[in-house]
Design a protein around this motif. Structure first.
Motif, PDB file in Angstrom:
ATOM      1  N   ARG A 258      10.750  12.791   2.960  1.00 50.35           N
ATOM      2  CA  ARG A 258      11.364  13.699   2.272  1.00 50.35           C
ATOM      3  C   ARG A 258      10.090  14.635   1.607  1.00 50.35           C
ATOM      4  O   ARG A 258      10.476  15.929   1.384  1.00 50.35           O
ATOM      5  N   PHE A 259       9.331  14.144   1.071  1.00 51.31           N
ATOM      6  CA  PHE A 259       8.266  14.632   0.271  1.00 51.31           C
ATOM      7  C   PHE A 259       6.885  14.213   0.683  1.00 51.31           C
ATOM      8  O   PHE A 259       6.844  13.112   1.215  1.00 51.31           O
ATOM      9  N   VAL A 260       5.895  14.957   0.381  1.00 53.88           N
ATOM     10  CA  VAL A 260       4.629  14.691   0.835  1.00 53.88           C
ATOM     11  C   VAL A 260       3.505  14.914  -0.361  1.00 53.88           C
ATOM     12  O   VAL A 260       3.724  16.037  -0.956  1.00 53.88           O
ATOM     13  N   ALA A 261       2.946  13.858  -0.824  1.00 55.03           N
ATOM     14  CA  ALA A 261       2.025  14.052  -1.926  1.00 55.03           C
ATOM     15  C   ALA A 261       0.439  13.676  -1.568  1.00 55.03           C
ATOM     16  O   ALA A 261       0.411  12.829  -0.657  1.00 55.03           O
ATOM     17  N   VAL A 262      -0.369  14.598  -1.665  1.00 55.19           N
ATOM     18  CA  VAL A 262      -1.732  14.352  -1.411  1.00 55.19           C
ATOM     19  C   VAL A 262      -2.483  13.852  -2.557  1.00 55.19           C
ATOM     20  O   VAL A 262      -2.576  14.612  -3.693  1.00 55.19           O
ATOM     21  N   ASP A 263      -2.863  12.687  -2.242  1.00 53.30           N
ATOM     22  CA  ASP A 263      -3.370  11.899  -3.549  1.00 53.30           C
ATOM     23  C   ASP A 263      -4.861  12.375  -4.061  1.00 53.30           C
ATOM     24  O   ASP A 263      -5.915  12.503  -3.197  1.00 53.30           O
ATOM     25  N   LEU A 264      -5.064  12.935  -5.157  1.00 56.71           N
ATOM     26  CA  LEU A 264      -6.452  13.702  -5.630  1.00 56.71           C
ATOM     27  C   LEU A 264      -7.458  12.509  -5.702  1.00 56.71           C
ATOM     28  O   LEU A 264      -8.633  12.712  -5.733  1.00 56.71           O
ATOM     29  N   GLY A 265      -7.210  11.442  -5.690  1.00 57.65           N
ATOM     30  CA  GLY A 265      -8.134   9.930  -5.598  1.00 57.65           C
ATOM     31  C   GLY A 265      -8.987  10.145  -4.406  1.00 57.65           C
ATOM     32  O   GLY A 265      -9.870   9.289  -4.371  1.00 57.65           O
ATOM     33  N   GLY A 266      -8.063  10.693  -3.410  1.00 57.58           N
ATOM     34  CA  GLY A 266      -8.821  10.362  -2.033  1.00 57.58           C
ATOM     35  C   GLY A 266      -8.553   8.998  -1.440  1.00 57.58           C
ATOM     36  O   GLY A 266      -7.620   8.454  -1.950  1.00 57.58           O
ATOM     37  N   LEU A 267      -9.481   8.600  -0.281  1.00 55.71           N
ATOM     38  CA  LEU A 267      -9.071   7.458   0.318  1.00 55.71           C
ATOM     39  C   LEU A 267      -9.426   6.351  -0.479  1.00 55.71           C
ATOM     40  O   LEU A 267     -10.553   6.180  -1.105  1.00 55.71           O
ATOM     41  N   GLN A 268      -8.531   5.356  -0.538  1.00 47.12           N
ATOM     42  CA  GLN A 268      -8.836   4.147  -1.454  1.00 47.12           C
ATOM     43  C   GLN A 268      -8.360   2.764  -0.735  1.00 47.12           C
ATOM     44  O   GLN A 268      -7.304   2.388  -0.753  1.00 47.12           O
ATOM     45  N   SER A 269      -9.560   2.269  -0.462  1.00 43.87           N
ATOM     46  CA  SER A 269      -9.419   1.114   0.522  1.00 43.87           C
ATOM     47  C   SER A 269      -9.011  -0.185  -0.594  1.00 43.87           C
ATOM     48  O   SER A 269      -9.702  -0.354  -1.800  1.00 43.87           O
ATOM     49  N   GLY A 270      -7.948  -0.672  -0.199  1.00 42.09           N
ATOM     50  CA  GLY A 270      -7.466  -1.899  -1.182  1.00 42.09           C
ATOM     51  C   GLY A 270      -6.707  -1.606  -2.197  1.00 42.09           C
ATOM     52  O   GLY A 270      -6.378  -2.380  -2.943  1.00 42.09           O
ATOM     53  N   ALA A 271      -6.423  -0.215  -2.458  1.00 41.82           N
ATOM     54  CA  ALA A 271      -5.475   0.241  -3.681  1.00 41.82           C
ATOM     55  C   ALA A 271      -4.559  -0.362  -3.957  1.00 41.82           C
ATOM     56  O   ALA A 271      -4.261  -0.455  -5.235  1.00 41.82           O
ATOM     57  N   LEU A 272      -3.585  -0.915  -2.883  1.00 38.31           N
ATOM     58  CA  LEU A 272      -2.362  -1.391  -3.104  1.00 38.31           C
ATOM     59  C   LEU A 272      -2.476  -2.971  -3.378  1.00 38.31           C
ATOM     60  O   LEU A 272      -1.658  -3.555  -4.173  1.00 38.31           O
TER      61      LEU A 272
END
Length: 281
Positions: A258-272
């Motif tokens: 329903r919603f789209v957010a572009v993360d300003l942190g960029g690509l983050q491997s292992g972030a979760l």
């Protein structure tokens, strides 16, 4: 692929070969990523095509494009492919999606391989593409399952890290030498949010649509109704500016978000995963 390698890479190949000799028929857990591709190629050079099987685990967490790419690379290397359906989604601990999710996924894979393939394919040993850099990461619990099942890790044990893996891939003429990391689709779902086939399908559809817009390396993180899109830093401005912005939004909404957010942190491997694991070891 019998090309002679430069001296430094030839030495790396010999260290791997020394760990593989006498192991045929060898199964290689094969994802089509650069690590498992290099391992598969070196295994074929050491043991011959008849002495190696490329084992591709097929489940909802594997994007279809990755399955097809894996088959193409195995054909280029000359290794026969064994596609093995896995049922990690039937494991409650996998669906629960704790930080050890990868352990349960790899446990399912290795358990299924050893249950079904020794008789069918005559496997004497099994190897996977963990490299020397991987073993220092705290967010890779799949290594524990590999140890429990006696799975070989020739790249890591030969001291071969990612830079050397990519150098070997180039020297061997592999088309994925510079391919970005492509972790399974379940890695896009925040821990403790259940992994379901429907969520995996949403992520796959959204990521495929974004790649069609020209974004090469990305993740679509599944936060319920919200898709959090991670892109390379150099792609952020392009994605947020007209006219591409509306196409990015539509591509993701069409996947069911329903919603789209572009993360300003960029690509983050292992972030979760990294914030939830003990990184002291």
């Amino acid at each position: 692929m019998t090309e002679a390698l430069p001296a430094e890479l030839a030495a790396a190949e010999e260290r791997v070969a020394a760990l593989l000799r006498g192991r045929a028929p060898l199964g290689v857990a094969f994802s089509g990523g650069v690590d498992s591709s290099v391992l598969l190629a070196l295994a074929v050079r050491t043991l011959g095509a008849d002495g190696v099987r490329a084992i591709v685990a097929v489940s909802p967490s594997l994007p279809e494009r990755e399955r097809l790419d894996a088959r193409e690379i195995a054909a280029l290397v000359g290794a026969p492919v064994v596609e093995l359906p896995t049922r990690e989604g039937e494991r409650a601990a996998y669906r629960a999606n704790g930080p050890d999710r990868c352990y349960h996924c790899k446990h399912e894979l290795f358990d299924r391989i050893w249950s079904e393939l020794p008789a069918r394919e005559g496997l004497a040993a099994l190897a996977y593409g963990e490299n020397a850099d991987d073993i220092r990461r705290a967010d890779r619990p799949g290594g524990r399952a590999a140890r429990e099942f006696g799975v070989l890790r020739p790249l890591a044990d030969a001291g071969i890290g990612k830079a050397t893996v990519r150098a070997l891939a180039r020297a061997l003429g592999l088309p994925n030498a510079d391919k970005p990391a492509a972790p399974c689709l379940a890695s896009r779902i925040p821990h403790f949010s259940e992994v379901t086939p429907a969520k995996l399908a949403q992520v796959e559809k959204a990521e495929n649509a974004l790649r069609e817009l020209g974004f090469r390396d990305l993740r679509v993180r599944h936060h319920g109704d919200v898709a959090r899109v991670e892109l390379l830093a150099e792609d952020l401005v392009r994605a947020a500016a007209a006219p591409l912005r509306d196409r990015v939004r539509s591509a993701v909404l069409d996947a069911g978000f329903r919603f789209v957010a572009v993360d300003l942190g960029g690509l983050q491997s292992g972030a979760l995963t990294l914030p939830l694991v003990d990184v002291r070891g």
